[in-house]
Motif scaffolding. Structure first.
Motif, PDB file in Angstrom:
ATOM      1  N   LYS A 219       0.709  -1.210  -0.065  1.00  0.00           N
ATOM      2  CA  LYS A 219       0.256  -0.110  -0.107  1.00  0.00           C
ATOM      3  C   LYS A 219       1.336   0.916   0.178  1.00  0.00           C
ATOM      4  CE  LYS A 219      -3.458  -2.579   2.303  1.00  0.00           C
ATOM      5  NZ  LYS A 219      -4.523  -1.555   3.634  1.00  0.00           N
ATOM      6  N   ARG A 220       1.941   1.107   0.622  1.00  0.00           N
ATOM      7  CA  ARG A 220       3.191   1.863   0.392  1.00  0.00           C
ATOM      8  C   ARG A 220       4.320   2.658  -0.906  1.00  0.00           C
ATOM      9  NH1 ARG A 220       2.640   5.378   4.516  1.00  0.00           N
ATOM     10  NH2 ARG A 220       2.212   4.352   6.969  1.00  0.00           N
ATOM     11  N   LYS A 271       7.402   4.882  -6.055  1.00  0.00           N
ATOM     12  CA  LYS A 271       7.290   6.088  -5.457  1.00  0.00           C
ATOM     13  C   LYS A 271       6.981   5.214  -3.801  1.00  0.00           C
ATOM     14  CE  LYS A 271       2.527   8.511  -5.060  1.00  0.00           C
ATOM     15  NZ  LYS A 271       1.315   8.886  -5.908  1.00  0.00           N
ATOM     16  N   TYR A 272       6.789   6.206  -3.177  1.00  0.00           N
ATOM     17  CA  TYR A 272       6.726   5.508  -1.365  1.00  0.00           C
ATOM     18  C   TYR A 272       6.266   6.686  -0.978  1.00  0.00           C
ATOM     19  CZ  TYR A 272       7.384   3.291   2.929  1.00  0.00           C
ATOM     20  OH  TYR A 272       7.331   2.861   4.162  1.00  0.00           O
ATOM     21  N   ASP A 276      -0.580   9.940   4.245  1.00  0.00           N
ATOM     22  CA  ASP A 276      -1.586  10.072   3.328  1.00  0.00           C
ATOM     23  C   ASP A 276      -0.428  11.441   2.520  1.00  0.00           C
ATOM     24  OD1 ASP A 276      -3.367   8.050   3.815  1.00  0.00           O
ATOM     25  OD2 ASP A 276      -4.454   8.669   4.765  1.00  0.00           O
ATOM     26  N   GLN A 277      -0.034  12.013   3.409  1.00  0.00           N
ATOM     27  CA  GLN A 277       0.329  13.771   2.311  1.00  0.00           C
ATOM     28  C   GLN A 277       1.400  13.582   2.288  1.00  0.00           C
ATOM     29  OE1 GLN A 277      -1.191  13.665   5.630  1.00  0.00           O
ATOM     30  NE2 GLN A 277      -3.032  13.644   5.024  1.00  0.00           N
ATOM     31  N   ILE A 278       2.850  13.029   1.929  1.00  0.00           N
ATOM     32  CA  ILE A 278       4.174  12.920   2.186  1.00  0.00           C
ATOM     33  C   ILE A 278       4.319  11.559   0.995  1.00  0.00           C
ATOM     34  CG2 ILE A 278       6.465  12.946   2.779  1.00  0.00           C
ATOM     35  CD1 ILE A 278       5.114  14.404   5.237  1.00  0.00           C
ATOM     36  N   ASN A 279       5.466  11.866   0.691  1.00  0.00           N
ATOM     37  CA  ASN A 279       5.603  10.844  -0.742  1.00  0.00           C
ATOM     38  C   ASN A 279       6.572  10.899  -1.248  1.00  0.00           C
ATOM     39  OD1 ASN A 279       5.112  11.334  -3.683  1.00  0.00           O
ATOM     40  ND2 ASN A 279       3.139  11.844  -2.929  1.00  0.00           N
TER      41      ASN A 279
END
Length: 484
Positions: A219-220, A271-272, A276-279
């Motif tokens: 999921k991440r 992409k990690y 919910d706000q930071i990737n």
């Protein structure tokens, strides 16, 4: 694809004004024409991109006058279409006008407007018509087929080192396949080389086959595998159907059909999602991978690669619709170019990846904010670039994608910034109001400051400062890139 996570129609309707008159509803809330039945829907809009501005350093007025018609609709739940027809005239800031002229067809008056395509001189500016559109068919819940003319973009960044939307539109067929945690996208594109004409006087065509396999590890974490090849349309060879197979590895196809038959690129992405706000995200692009030259450590010209690292922060500091992005891009000299001059990674002489071509480092910061119908953004971009020293790119320092690799300066000791080294700075501020959220019609004020400091002033590049102010009224359905 975003519908399970974000209801675009609901978000737009939340911004609607309470208008009872036909003009009020159409201008501020709705499509100009909208028809919907049980198994069909259709909309039509009159669009515009009207700008007036001033290049203060070179002391002249700029403008853009685009009129457009947008048509879109659907039949049943599987077939959708979209088309837009633009008729445009424009005169831009001095550096942008010069770029359009430099990208134009050799020994002709034709220009190539960045992101738009082939145009002609018009009074003191340019005339450049554009047509885009697609037909999309959802053959199954897991299979979507699209045929169209436009741009595609692969990646999570502001830039893409794989495939970007900063070149002029091209014809393509795209097949998206979704299964389990995988998404597999195959795109076959028809690109043009304006500098080479066929016997009939048309621009020479080349073809590009691209596939991108994306896998959600959990999921991440998402990882992706990219591969692309360009091959020529040769009169005595015809179209090579080997490149249509969506499963084959293109590198193997290239060497099985002749070593000069195509140009291949491969890449990895990730992409990690930390919260919910930071990737964070990244790309690694390798052009014609040569293991021996990479491991030798002698900075060989064959070490043609680039990479991207970036981070995004949405709803920053718990402020709704406040967005930050930090990104670093780097591409070594000679990447995307080729010894067969018709196989450079371009369309209409414009880069299909990063708009700076190759031979650069770049650090950029972007922030955006929206409150109801008000919005604003700021961009800061710092770069180190290496330019060619003369118009013929002889010797070739590896920045101009149209250059000839056989004219390279050396086989070893190749470094970023070689040639006419330059420091580049670009700053942009924009504030605006969304007049109609359904059509994305905006009125805005935009200020750009650009500075280029080169090691030596040449006919191609000189020290140059630009301060460009624009007031615009625009149906915002494609990306203008002015940060060259």
């Amino acid at each position: 694809e975003v519908q399970p996570y974000y209801d675009i129609q609901q978000a737009n309707e939340a911004l609607f004004y309470d208008k009872e008159s036909w003009f009020g509803r159409k201008f501020f809330n709705e499509n100009t024409v909208q028809v919907q039945g049980e198994n069909y829907w259709f909309t039509a809009d009159i669009a515009a991109d009207l700008q007036v501005g001033r290049d203060f350093e070179e002391d002249f007025t700029t403008y853009n006058n685009t009129r457009a018609g947008i048509f879109q609709g659907g039949l049943g739940k599987r077939l959708n279409f979209f088309t837009v027809i633009y008729e445009s005239q424009g005169k831009f800031a001095g550096y942008f006008n010069d770029l359009a002229t430099d990208l134009g067809r050799r020994n002709s008056s034709q220009v190539s407007i960045p992101g738009r395509g082939i145009g002609e001189p018009y009074r003191d500016g340019f005339d450049y018509p554009v047509v885009e559109g697609y037909l999309s068919y959802k053959a199954a819940d897991w299979l979507d087929i699209q045929f169209g003319r436009g741009n595609n973009f692969i990646g999570d960044g502001y830039r893409s080192l794989f495939l970007s939307d900063n070149a002029s539109p091209n014809a393509y067929v795209k097949v998206n396949t979704n299964f389990w945690r995988f998404k597999y996208t195959n795109t076959w594109s028809s690109l043009r080389n304006p500098n080479t004409l066929t016997d009939g006087g048309a621009f020479l065509t080349k073809y590009m086959a691209t596939h991108y396999l994306s896998y959600n590890v959990n999921k991440r974490l998402n990882i992706g595998l990219f591969e692309s090849v360009l091959f020529e349309s040769e009169p005595n060879r015809g179209f090579d159907w080997n490149f249509v197979n969506p499963i084959l590895f293109y590198n193997m196809v290239e060497y099985s059909t002749g070593s000069r038959s195509g140009k291949s690129l491969i890449g990895l992405s990730y992409k990690y999602k930390w919260t919910d706000q930071i990737n964070t995200y990244g790309q690694l692009l390798i052009d014609e991978f040569s293991v021996d030259d990479v491991t030798a450590g002698n900075k060989s010209w064959k070490n043609k690669f680039g990479f991207q690292l970036g981070a995004k922060y949405a709803d920053a500091f718990k402020v709704d619709n406040l967005f930050f992005q930090l990104e670093y891009n780097q591409v070594r000299p000679y990447t995307y170019s080729h010894n067969t001059l018709n196989l450079h990674y371009t369309n209409d002489n414009q880069s299909m990846a990063h708009l700076w071509g190759a031979n650069f480092r770049e650090l950029l910061f972007i922030t955006r904010y929206r409150k109801d119908r008000l919005y604003g953004h700021a961009k800061l971009i710092f770069g180190e670039r290496g330019f060619e020293t003369n118009e013929g790119s002889d010797p070739f320092y590896g920045s101009n994608l149209l250059g000839d690799e056989r004219l390279r300066i050396a086989d070893e000791g190749i470094t970023i910034g070689q040639g006419n080294r330059a420091n580049s700075y670009y700053g942009e501020l924009e504030a605006g109001f969304i007049v109609n959220p359904t059509t994305n019609l905006k009125v805005y004020l935009n200020l750009i400051h650009r500075r280029l400091d080169v090691s030596q002033n040449t006919t191609l590049n000189t020290d140059r400062n630009t301060t460009w102010l624009n007031l615009g009224f625009r149906t915002d359905i494609f990306n203008w890139y002015y940060d060259y």
